[in-house]
Design a protein around this motif. Structure first.
Motif, PDB file in Angstrom:
ATOM      1  N   VAL A 139       0.851  -1.189   0.000  1.00 38.07           N
ATOM      2  CA  VAL A 139       0.000   0.000   0.000  1.00 38.07           C
ATOM      3  C   VAL A 139       0.887   1.240   0.000  1.00 38.07           C
ATOM      4  O   VAL A 139       2.087   1.179   0.283  1.00 38.07           O
ATOM      5  CB  VAL A 139      -0.932   0.016   1.237  1.00 38.07           C
ATOM      6  CG1 VAL A 139      -1.861  -1.194   1.217  1.00 38.07           C
ATOM      7  CG2 VAL A 139      -0.117   0.039   2.522  1.00 38.07           C
ATOM      8  N   THR A 140       0.267   2.367  -0.350  1.00 34.11           N
ATOM      9  CA  THR A 140       1.013   3.625  -0.321  1.00 34.11           C
ATOM     10  C   THR A 140       1.344   3.996   1.122  1.00 34.11           C
ATOM     11  O   THR A 140       0.579   3.735   2.049  1.00 34.11           O
ATOM     12  CB  THR A 140       0.187   4.744  -0.972  1.00 34.11           C
ATOM     13  OG1 THR A 140      -1.071   4.847  -0.299  1.00 34.11           O
ATOM     14  CG2 THR A 140      -0.049   4.459  -2.444  1.00 34.11           C
ATOM     15  N   SER A 141       2.502   4.651   1.271  1.00 41.23           N
ATOM     16  CA  SER A 141       2.930   5.061   2.612  1.00 41.23           C
ATOM     17  C   SER A 141       2.584   6.509   2.924  1.00 41.23           C
ATOM     18  O   SER A 141       2.578   6.911   4.090  1.00 41.23           O
ATOM     19  CB  SER A 141       4.448   4.860   2.754  1.00 41.23           C
ATOM     20  OG  SER A 141       5.145   5.706   1.833  1.00 41.23           O
ATOM     21  N   GLY A 142       2.326   7.325   1.894  1.00 44.16           N
ATOM     22  CA  GLY A 142       2.063   8.740   2.110  1.00 44.16           C
ATOM     23  C   GLY A 142       3.319   9.574   2.220  1.00 44.16           C
ATOM     24  O   GLY A 142       3.244  10.811   2.333  1.00 44.16           O
ATOM     25  N   THR A 143       4.493   8.947   2.159  1.00 41.19           N
ATOM     26  CA  THR A 143       5.755   9.675   2.259  1.00 41.19           C
ATOM     27  C   THR A 143       5.965  10.529   1.013  1.00 41.19           C
ATOM     28  O   THR A 143       5.766  10.058  -0.109  1.00 41.19           O
ATOM     29  CB  THR A 143       6.923   8.693   2.412  1.00 41.19           C
ATOM     30  OG1 THR A 143       6.684   7.869   3.564  1.00 41.19           O
ATOM     31  CG2 THR A 143       8.237   9.429   2.581  1.00 41.19           C
ATOM     32  N   GLY A 144       6.372  11.763   1.218  1.00 41.55           N
ATOM     33  CA  GLY A 144       6.657  12.651   0.101  1.00 41.55           C
ATOM     34  C   GLY A 144       5.441  13.327  -0.473  1.00 41.55           C
ATOM     35  O   GLY A 144       5.554  14.113  -1.418  1.00 41.55           O
ATOM     36  N   GLY A 145       4.255  13.047   0.065  1.00 42.12           N
ATOM     37  CA  GLY A 145       3.058  13.690  -0.450  1.00 42.12           C
ATOM     38  C   GLY A 145       2.555  13.045  -1.720  1.00 42.12           C
ATOM     39  O   GLY A 145       2.964  11.954  -2.108  1.00 42.12           O
ATOM     40  N   LEU A 146       1.672  13.696  -2.405  1.00 42.91           N
ATOM     41  CA  LEU A 146       1.023  13.279  -3.652  1.00 42.91           C
ATOM     42  C   LEU A 146       0.046  12.132  -3.417  1.00 42.91           C
ATOM     43  O   LEU A 146      -1.162  12.331  -3.525  1.00 42.91           O
ATOM     44  CB  LEU A 146       2.042  12.895  -4.727  1.00 42.91           C
ATOM     45  CG  LEU A 146       1.437  12.504  -6.089  1.00 42.91           C
ATOM     46  CD1 LEU A 146       0.617  13.632  -6.664  1.00 42.91           C
ATOM     47  CD2 LEU A 146       2.517  12.065  -7.056  1.00 42.91           C
ATOM     48  N   ALA A 199     -12.890   5.627 -12.361  1.00 47.64           N
ATOM     49  CA  ALA A 199     -11.822   5.999 -11.440  1.00 47.64           C
ATOM     50  C   ALA A 199     -12.131   7.363 -10.849  1.00 47.64           C
ATOM     51  O   ALA A 199     -12.920   8.139 -11.390  1.00 47.64           O
ATOM     52  CB  ALA A 199     -10.475   6.017 -12.153  1.00 47.64           C
ATOM     53  N   VAL A 200     -11.472   7.645  -9.731  1.00 49.30           N
ATOM     54  CA  VAL A 200     -11.672   8.897  -9.002  1.00 49.30           C
ATOM     55  C   VAL A 200     -10.354   9.662  -8.970  1.00 49.30           C
ATOM     56  O   VAL A 200      -9.294   9.085  -8.684  1.00 49.30           O
ATOM     57  CB  VAL A 200     -12.163   8.626  -7.568  1.00 49.30           C
ATOM     58  CG1 VAL A 200     -12.244   9.930  -6.767  1.00 49.30           C
ATOM     59  CG2 VAL A 200     -13.523   7.951  -7.605  1.00 49.30           C
ATOM     60  N   VAL A 201     -10.419  10.950  -9.290  1.00 43.40           N
ATOM     61  CA  VAL A 201      -9.258  11.841  -9.188  1.00 43.40           C
ATOM     62  C   VAL A 201      -9.320  12.545  -7.840  1.00 43.40           C
ATOM     63  O   VAL A 201     -10.358  13.121  -7.481  1.00 43.40           O
ATOM     64  CB  VAL A 201      -9.235  12.864 -10.339  1.00 43.40           C
ATOM     65  CG1 VAL A 201      -8.007  13.759 -10.232  1.00 43.40           C
ATOM     66  CG2 VAL A 201      -9.259  12.143 -11.690  1.00 43.40           C
ATOM     67  N   GLU A 202      -8.220  12.480  -7.099  1.00 45.58           N
ATOM     68  CA  GLU A 202      -8.169  13.093  -5.774  1.00 45.58           C
ATOM     69  C   GLU A 202      -7.160  14.229  -5.749  1.00 45.58           C
ATOM     70  O   GLU A 202      -6.247  14.295  -6.590  1.00 45.58           O
ATOM     71  CB  GLU A 202      -7.803  12.057  -4.717  1.00 45.58           C
ATOM     72  CG  GLU A 202      -8.825  10.941  -4.568  1.00 45.58           C
ATOM     73  CD  GLU A 202      -8.452   9.966  -3.476  1.00 45.58           C
ATOM     74  OE1 GLU A 202      -9.335   9.251  -2.989  1.00 45.58           O
ATOM     75  OE2 GLU A 202      -7.254   9.913  -3.110  1.00 45.58           O
ATOM     76  N   ALA A 203      -7.320  15.114  -4.784  1.00 40.67           N
ATOM     77  CA  ALA A 203      -6.344  16.190  -4.582  1.00 40.67           C
ATOM     78  C   ALA A 203      -5.039  15.597  -4.070  1.00 40.67           C
ATOM     79  O   ALA A 203      -5.049  14.576  -3.370  1.00 40.67           O
ATOM     80  CB  ALA A 203      -6.896  17.208  -3.586  1.00 40.67           C
ATOM     81  N   PRO A 204      -3.914  16.173  -4.417  1.00 40.52           N
ATOM     82  CA  PRO A 204      -2.633  15.652  -3.923  1.00 40.52           C
ATOM     83  C   PRO A 204      -2.601  15.635  -2.394  1.00 40.52           C
ATOM     84  O   PRO A 204      -3.109  16.531  -1.724  1.00 40.52           O
ATOM     85  CB  PRO A 204      -1.607  16.635  -4.494  1.00 40.52           C
ATOM     86  CG  PRO A 204      -2.289  17.248  -5.678  1.00 40.52           C
ATOM     87  CD  PRO A 204      -3.738  17.308  -5.333  1.00 40.52           C
ATOM     88  N   PHE A 205      -1.993  14.584  -1.861  1.00 38.02           N
ATOM     89  CA  PHE A 205      -1.901  14.431  -0.418  1.00 38.02           C
ATOM     90  C   PHE A 205      -0.845  15.384   0.142  1.00 38.02           C
ATOM     91  O   PHE A 205       0.260  15.483  -0.395  1.00 38.02           O
ATOM     92  CB  PHE A 205      -1.537  12.986  -0.075  1.00 38.02           C
ATOM     93  CG  PHE A 205      -1.341  12.732   1.382  1.00 38.02           C
ATOM     94  CD1 PHE A 205      -2.398  12.842   2.274  1.00 38.02           C
ATOM     95  CD2 PHE A 205      -0.096  12.397   1.870  1.00 38.02           C
ATOM     96  CE1 PHE A 205      -2.211  12.595   3.627  1.00 38.02           C
ATOM     97  CE2 PHE A 205       0.101  12.155   3.224  1.00 38.02           C
ATOM     98  CZ  PHE A 205      -0.958  12.258   4.104  1.00 38.02           C
ATOM     99  N   GLU A 206      -1.216  16.103   1.209  1.00 41.00           N
ATOM    100  CA  GLU A 206      -0.298  17.037   1.846  1.00 41.00           C
ATOM    101  C   GLU A 206      -0.126  16.625   3.303  1.00 41.00           C
ATOM    102  O   GLU A 206      -0.950  16.947   4.169  1.00 41.00           O
ATOM    103  CB  GLU A 206      -0.845  18.468   1.770  1.00 41.00           C
ATOM    104  CG  GLU A 206      -1.013  18.970   0.335  1.00 41.00           C
ATOM    105  CD  GLU A 206      -1.590  20.357   0.268  1.00 41.00           C
ATOM    106  OE1 GLU A 206      -1.849  20.931   1.357  1.00 41.00           O
ATOM    107  OE2 GLU A 206      -1.790  20.882  -0.837  1.00 41.00           O
ATOM    108  N   PRO A 207       0.939  15.860   3.604  1.00 45.09           N
ATOM    109  CA  PRO A 207       1.114  15.384   4.984  1.00 45.09           C
ATOM    110  C   PRO A 207       1.300  16.499   5.991  1.00 45.09           C
ATOM    111  O   PRO A 207       0.866  16.401   7.128  1.00 45.09           O
ATOM    112  CB  PRO A 207       2.367  14.501   4.893  1.00 45.09           C
ATOM    113  CG  PRO A 207       3.079  14.968   3.665  1.00 45.09           C
ATOM    114  CD  PRO A 207       2.013  15.413   2.715  1.00 45.09           C
ATOM    115  N   GLU A 208       1.935  17.614   5.585  1.00 45.26           N
ATOM    116  CA  GLU A 208       2.130  18.713   6.523  1.00 45.26           C
ATOM    117  C   GLU A 208       0.796  19.308   6.935  1.00 45.26           C
ATOM    118  O   GLU A 208       0.528  19.562   8.109  1.00 45.26           O
ATOM    119  CB  GLU A 208       3.011  19.800   5.915  1.00 45.26           C
ATOM    120  CG  GLU A 208       4.439  19.366   5.622  1.00 45.26           C
ATOM    121  CD  GLU A 208       4.542  18.590   4.323  1.00 45.26           C
ATOM    122  OE1 GLU A 208       3.509  18.480   3.621  1.00 45.26           O
ATOM    123  OE2 GLU A 208       5.631  18.084   4.014  1.00 45.26           O
TER     124      GLU A 208
END
Length: 291
Positions: free
Chosen positions: A230-237, A269-278
């Protein structure tokens, strides 16, 4: 030259003579039988019985021939009718199978659409949902075309996913459609981790529909067949915990996996906003969870 007259040929003369004799014999026989039937009915019955005995085998043989011919004609007709009915049944069976396949495809597409709509409803970062209208299969570069664009709020760099898992990210966006770089493309690198133990890994496309998994720790292979990455979320996006692929084969220091979201079998499919961990890290906690 005029043909010779019968009188000039001895064979023709004999033919006419014997024909005349046969006609006369037939007439005499008929007259005798008629006289016999009138003058001596009992004797005529005997003659008629004898004639019946003589002609019975011939009549029976002719009757058998007629019955056989009638049976052949009737059998041929029945065979033709059976063949015609068989062909008709095969055509109806083919049409029924086609309708069953179409109904199954519609049911599957409806299920995917329902899952995509539910995903969009439950995803706070969902921007737009669209149909995958095309994807590359034989090219080493792996792309898909999505039926949503900038008019729907889609921008370059946004991640794309389906209910089954991560598909890729937007690299080109038009007004009505967008192009997605699939996770199986060689230039697509996704920070990930193994769902079983949480070890961080790197997922990179191989250009053949599969992905290459490599651990961050050199010299140790943490993968097992069947592991889910699975995705880790590291680095965003890419947001965390989105399924990427399932391990199907191990190699010396990594593994080969197949994407869980295959564009060939995915309709929506679904388009999502880029993930911003901060931004997520600094998001205020609810009052009930605040320390």
């Amino acid at each position: 030259m005029a043909p010779p007259r019968p009188g000039w040929s001895r064979r023709a003369q004999y033919g006419l003579f014997f024909s005349f004799l046969a006609v006369m014999a037939g007439l005499v026989t008929g007259v005798l039988l008629l006289a016999l039937s009138l003058l001596a009915p009992n004797s005529f019955e005997t003659v008629r019985g004898a004639a019946l005995d003589v002609t019975a085998p011939i009549s029976g043989a002719l009757n058998e021939v007629a019955s056989t011919a009638e049976g052949l004609v009737s059998g041929a007709g029945n065979y033709w009718d059976a063949a015609h009915q068989n062909a008709k049944l095969k055509a109806e069976r083919t049409k029924m199978l086609q309708r069953m396949i179409e109904a199954k495809a519609i049911l599957q597409e409806n299920g995917q659409l329902k899952a995509a709509l539910q995903l969009r409803e439950h995803s706070r970062a969902a921007i737009a949902a669209g149909r995958i209208v095309g994807s590359s299969l034989s090219s080493p570069r792996r792309f898909a075309v999505l039926s949503v664009g900038t008019g729907d709020g889609v921008q370059v760099g946004m991640p794309v996913r389906s209910p089954d898992g991560l598909i890729g990210r937007i690299i080109d966006a038009g007004r009505l459609a967008s192009r997605v770089l699939l996770i199986s493309d060689r230039s697509n690198i996704v920070p990930a981790r193994i769902l079983r133990g949480g070890q961080p890994v790197i997922s990179q496309g191989r250009g053949d529909g599969t992905v290459d998994l490599r651990p961050l720790e050199v010299g140790h292979n943490p993968f097992r067949r069947g592991d889910i990455v699975v995705t880790s979320g590291t680095g965003g996006l890419y947001p965390p915990l989105v399924p990427i692929a399932r391990v199907v084969r191990l190699d010396d220091d990594g593994a080969i996996a197949v994407p869980l979201a295959d564009p060939v079998n995915t309709s929506f499919a679904v388009v999502e906003a880029p993930f911003e961990p901060e931004a997520q890290a600094t998001e205020p906690l609810p009052l009930a969870e605040a320390p």
